[in-house]
Design a protein around this motif. Structure first.
Motif, PDB file in Angstrom:
ATOM      1  N   VAL A  72       0.821  -1.210   0.000  1.00  0.00           N
ATOM      2  CA  VAL A  72       0.000   0.000   0.000  1.00  0.00           C
ATOM      3  C   VAL A  72       0.857   1.263   0.000  1.00  0.00           C
ATOM      4  CG1 VAL A  72      -1.673   1.318   1.383  1.00  0.00           C
ATOM      5  CG2 VAL A  72      -1.961  -1.142   1.084  1.00  0.00           C
ATOM      6  N   TRP A  73       1.993   1.242   0.676  1.00  0.00           N
ATOM      7  CA  TRP A  73       2.822   2.448   0.814  1.00  0.00           C
ATOM      8  C   TRP A  73       3.711   2.693  -0.392  1.00  0.00           C
ATOM      9  CZ3 TRP A  73       1.007   5.373   4.425  1.00  0.00           C
ATOM     10  CH2 TRP A  73       0.359   4.797   5.499  1.00  0.00           C
ATOM     11  N   SER A  74       4.322   1.651  -0.943  1.00  0.00           N
ATOM     12  CA  SER A  74       5.288   1.850  -2.032  1.00  0.00           C
ATOM     13  C   SER A  74       4.702   1.577  -3.413  1.00  0.00           C
ATOM     14  CB  SER A  74       6.501   0.943  -1.825  1.00  0.00           C
ATOM     15  OG  SER A  74       6.148  -0.417  -2.053  1.00  0.00           O
ATOM     16  N   GLY A  75       3.623   0.808  -3.482  1.00  0.00           N
ATOM     17  CA  GLY A  75       3.050   0.415  -4.761  1.00  0.00           C
ATOM     18  C   GLY A  75       3.728  -0.802  -5.375  1.00  0.00           C
ATOM     19  N   ASP A  76       4.803  -1.295  -4.732  1.00  0.00           N
ATOM     20  CA  ASP A  76       5.491  -2.489  -5.239  1.00  0.00           C
ATOM     21  C   ASP A  76       4.544  -3.680  -5.200  1.00  0.00           C
ATOM     22  OD1 ASP A  76       7.786  -0.991  -5.505  1.00  0.00           O
ATOM     23  OD2 ASP A  76       8.673  -1.697  -3.628  1.00  0.00           O
ATOM     24  N   GLN A  77       4.710  -4.580  -6.164  1.00  0.00           N
ATOM     25  CA  GLN A  77       3.853  -5.763  -6.213  1.00  0.00           C
ATOM     26  C   GLN A  77       4.632  -7.017  -5.877  1.00  0.00           C
ATOM     27  OE1 GLN A  77       1.150  -6.227  -9.394  1.00  0.00           O
ATOM     28  NE2 GLN A  77       0.242  -4.230  -9.086  1.00  0.00           N
ATOM     29  N   ILE A  78       3.924  -7.963  -5.279  1.00  0.00           N
ATOM     30  CA  ILE A  78       4.461  -9.277  -4.946  1.00  0.00           C
ATOM     31  C   ILE A  78       3.718 -10.283  -5.805  1.00  0.00           C
ATOM     32  CG2 ILE A  78       4.703 -11.017  -3.132  1.00  0.00           C
ATOM     33  CD1 ILE A  78       4.783  -8.696  -1.120  1.00  0.00           C
ATOM     34  N   ASP A  79       4.451 -11.138  -6.470  1.00  0.00           N
ATOM     35  CA  ASP A  79       3.890 -12.148  -7.362  1.00  0.00           C
ATOM     36  C   ASP A  79       2.840 -12.995  -6.653  1.00  0.00           C
ATOM     37  OD1 ASP A  79       3.417 -13.982  -9.360  1.00  0.00           O
ATOM     38  OD2 ASP A  79       5.401 -14.880  -9.286  1.00  0.00           O
ATOM     39  N   GLY A  80       1.823 -13.363  -7.353  1.00  0.00           N
ATOM     40  CA  GLY A  80       0.752 -14.177  -6.795  1.00  0.00           C
ATOM     41  C   GLY A  80       1.091 -15.650  -6.696  1.00  0.00           C
ATOM     42  N   ASN A  81       2.300 -16.046  -7.062  1.00  0.00           N
ATOM     43  CA  ASN A  81       2.686 -17.456  -7.029  1.00  0.00           C
ATOM     44  C   ASN A  81       3.525 -17.804  -5.807  1.00  0.00           C
ATOM     45  OD1 ASN A  81       1.422 -18.042  -9.495  1.00  0.00           O
ATOM     46  ND2 ASN A  81       3.152 -17.189 -10.599  1.00  0.00           N
ATOM     47  N   GLN A  82       3.333 -17.088  -4.694  1.00  0.00           N
ATOM     48  CA  GLN A  82       4.134 -17.332  -3.505  1.00  0.00           C
ATOM     49  C   GLN A  82       3.629 -18.511  -2.675  1.00  0.00           C
ATOM     50  OE1 GLN A  82       2.389 -14.382  -3.857  1.00  0.00           O
ATOM     51  NE2 GLN A  82       0.810 -14.648  -2.334  1.00  0.00           N
ATOM     52  N   GLY A  83       2.539 -19.106  -3.058  1.00  0.00           N
ATOM     53  CA  GLY A  83       1.996 -20.232  -2.311  1.00  0.00           C
ATOM     54  C   GLY A  83       1.133 -19.767  -1.154  1.00  0.00           C
ATOM     55  N   GLU A  84       1.044 -20.595  -0.135  1.00  0.00           N
ATOM     56  CA  GLU A  84       0.177 -20.283   1.001  1.00  0.00           C
ATOM     57  C   GLU A  84       0.892 -19.536   2.114  1.00  0.00           C
ATOM     58  OE1 GLU A  84      -1.887 -23.786   2.272  1.00  0.00           O
ATOM     59  OE2 GLU A  84      -2.814 -24.077   0.317  1.00  0.00           O
ATOM     60  N   THR A  85       2.220 -19.411   2.025  1.00  0.00           N
ATOM     61  CA  THR A  85       2.990 -18.699   3.047  1.00  0.00           C
ATOM     62  C   THR A  85       3.871 -17.666   2.366  1.00  0.00           C
ATOM     63  OG1 THR A  85       3.027 -20.640   4.479  1.00  0.00           O
ATOM     64  CG2 THR A  85       4.655 -18.931   4.932  1.00  0.00           C
ATOM     65  N   LEU A  86       3.794 -16.443   2.846  1.00  0.00           N
ATOM     66  CA  LEU A  86       4.627 -15.364   2.340  1.00  0.00           C
ATOM     67  C   LEU A  86       5.854 -15.253   3.242  1.00  0.00           C
ATOM     68  CD1 LEU A  86       5.000 -12.918   0.460  1.00  0.00           C
ATOM     69  CD2 LEU A  86       3.641 -11.589   2.083  1.00  0.00           C
ATOM     70  N   THR A  87       7.041 -15.349   2.668  1.00  0.00           N
ATOM     71  CA  THR A  87       8.286 -15.195   3.410  1.00  0.00           C
ATOM     72  C   THR A  87       8.959 -13.923   2.935  1.00  0.00           C
ATOM     73  OG1 THR A  87       8.538 -17.587   3.599  1.00  0.00           O
ATOM     74  CG2 THR A  87      10.502 -16.257   3.979  1.00  0.00           C
ATOM     75  N   MET A  88       9.317 -13.055   3.884  1.00  0.00           N
ATOM     76  CA  MET A  88       9.946 -11.794   3.493  1.00  0.00           C
ATOM     77  C   MET A  88      10.913 -11.315   4.559  1.00  0.00           C
ATOM     78  SD  MET A  88       6.729  -9.276   3.913  1.00  0.00           S
ATOM     79  CE  MET A  88       5.478  -9.753   5.085  1.00  0.00           C
ATOM     80  N   ALA A  89      11.985 -10.663   4.111  1.00  0.00           N
ATOM     81  CA  ALA A  89      12.944 -10.054   5.022  1.00  0.00           C
ATOM     82  C   ALA A  89      12.346  -8.743   5.516  1.00  0.00           C
ATOM     83  CB  ALA A  89      14.260  -9.799   4.305  1.00  0.00           C
TER      84      ALA A  89
END
Length: 118
Positions: A88-105
């Motif tokens: 919401v803040w940056s407008g960057d998108q995350i691919d929809g193929n990440q599965g059921e768990t999102l892992t991020m630093a």
């Protein structure tokens, strides 16, 4: 712990946790007050929740309220599995193929607010 420049107790963890729990609505379009906690890991350092209901867009809020950088693992709510997500803040998108768990630093004292990309 000491605050910035040694100015007394560091209140950022308290503040970020309260902001996440009390004022998450600022990140949510519409007026929904419904939210549900998501069991993110590491649970001692990361707090995650889903805002919204059937009438509103859903928003996933993830907060790292610790002084440590973490690799957060967030189980995606069913409404977001397979969907492209947008920060919401940056407008960057995350691919929809990440599965059921999102892992991020996540850097220390950070947060991210995600919604389904349009």
């Amino acid at each position: 712990p000491q605050g910035p420049a040694g100015r007394g107790r560091d209140r950022r963890p308290d503040h970020l946790g309260r902001v996440a729990r009390r004022h998450g609505g600022a990140a949510q379009p519409g007026s929904s007050r419904q939210w549900s906690q998501i069991n993110a890991e590491p649970s001692v350092e990361v707090f995650a929740y889903l805002r919204g209901d059937e009438a509103d867009d859903h928003v996933l809020v993830v907060v790292n309220y610790s002084a440590n950088d973490v690799d957060a693992e967030v189980p995606l709510p069913a409404v977001m599995v397979g969907a492209a997500l947008e920060n919401v803040w940056s407008g960057d998108q995350i691919d929809g193929n990440q599965g059921e768990t999102l892992t991020m630093a996540m850097p220390a004292w950070s947060f991210i607010v995600l919604k389904q990309a349009r």
